[in-house]
Design an enzyme around this catalytic site. Structure first.
Site, short mmCIF file in Angstrom:
data_model
loop_
_atom_site.label_atom_id
_atom_site.label_comp_id
_atom_site.label_asym_id
_atom_site.label_seq_id
_atom_site.Cartn_x
_atom_site.Cartn_y
_atom_site.Cartn_z
N ILE A 173 1.42 -41.38 -7.34
CA ILE A 173 1.02 -40.02 -7.72
C ILE A 173 0.52 -40.12 -9.16
O ILE A 173 1.29 -40.41 -10.07
CB ILE A 173 2.18 -39.03 -7.58
CG1 ILE A 173 2.61 -38.95 -6.11
CG2 ILE A 173 1.79 -37.66 -8.12
CD1 ILE A 173 3.81 -38.06 -5.85
N PRO A 174 -0.79 -39.92 -9.38
CA PRO A 174 -1.47 -40.34 -10.61
C PRO A 174 -1.22 -39.47 -11.85
O PRO A 174 -2.12 -38.78 -12.33
CB PRO A 174 -2.94 -40.32 -10.20
CG PRO A 174 -3.00 -39.23 -9.18
CD PRO A 174 -1.71 -39.31 -8.41
N CYS A 175 -0.02 -39.55 -12.42
CA CYS A 175 0.26 -38.79 -13.64
C CYS A 175 -0.53 -39.34 -14.83
O CYS A 175 -0.69 -38.64 -15.84
CB CYS A 175 1.76 -38.74 -13.93
SG CYS A 175 2.57 -40.32 -13.98
N HIS A 176 -1.07 -40.56 -14.71
CA HIS A 176 -1.88 -41.13 -15.80
C HIS A 176 -3.17 -40.35 -15.99
O HIS A 176 -3.81 -40.47 -17.03
CB HIS A 176 -2.17 -42.62 -15.55
CG HIS A 176 -3.01 -42.88 -14.35
ND1 HIS A 176 -2.47 -42.97 -13.08
CD2 HIS A 176 -4.35 -43.07 -14.23
CE1 HIS A 176 -3.45 -43.21 -12.23
NE2 HIS A 176 -4.60 -43.27 -12.89
#
Length: 168
Positions: A127-130
């Protein structure tokens, strides 16, 4: 969307760890059977050259998410609010970013609450929190305001921006 997530409420069985090397870091997948219970980045560790079939699929997806499908089962974690933030993260297109304040406005929340949900994301490698950044800079990553994890965030964003993006 090439990422397909099935949420599992409970899990039972023996825990194992899969390592997925990527961009000078390692994504460690904590598994119970076929269910991923955690996917966290690690830096400064010895990278593995031998990949399990599941780790190879995850690596292939992370290297080329627009041309690779990934089916994963994740253990359901977090509050309703955290899950709403994580769903919003999945909607940020590959190669793009959103600001903490922009995401907060969309969710009727505050930027610090968004940052907290990103920091507590148990699936930071999936899950791309970056893709969430500060208004005036890159922001933090994995609970750090600078250092190796922020450098990894930069590499992840640069990698995604470098992909040949095609809009259908």
């Amino acid at each position: 969307m090439p990422l397909h997530i099935v949420w599992q409420a409970v899990t039972d069985g023996e825990e194992s760890i899969l390592s997925v090397p990527l961009l000078g870091a390692e994504l460690k997948l904590t598994m119970v059977g076929e269910i991923i219970t955690d996917a966290s980045w690690h830096v400064g560790c010895q990278l593995t050259n031998v990949l399990s079939p599941q780790a190879a699929r995850v690596q292939s997806y992370l290297l080329n998410p627009l041309r690779t499908e990934l089916h994963v089962t994740l253990l359901s974690h977090g509050s309703a609010y955290a899950n709403a933030v994580w769903s919003a993260l999945l909607a940020i297109p590959i190669g793009r970013v959103e600001t903490y304040s922009g995401l907060a406005e969309k969710l009727g929340s505050g930027p610090r609450a968004i940052a907290r949900a990103c920091r507590n994301n148990p699936y930071a490698g999936i899950i791309p929190c970056h893709r969430v950044v500060a208004k005036n800079g890159i922001g933090g990553f994995m609970g750090q305001a600078d250092g190796e994890f922020v450098a990894l965030k930069r590499r992840l964003l640069e990698h995604e921006r470098g992909l040949e993006l095609t809009v259908e």
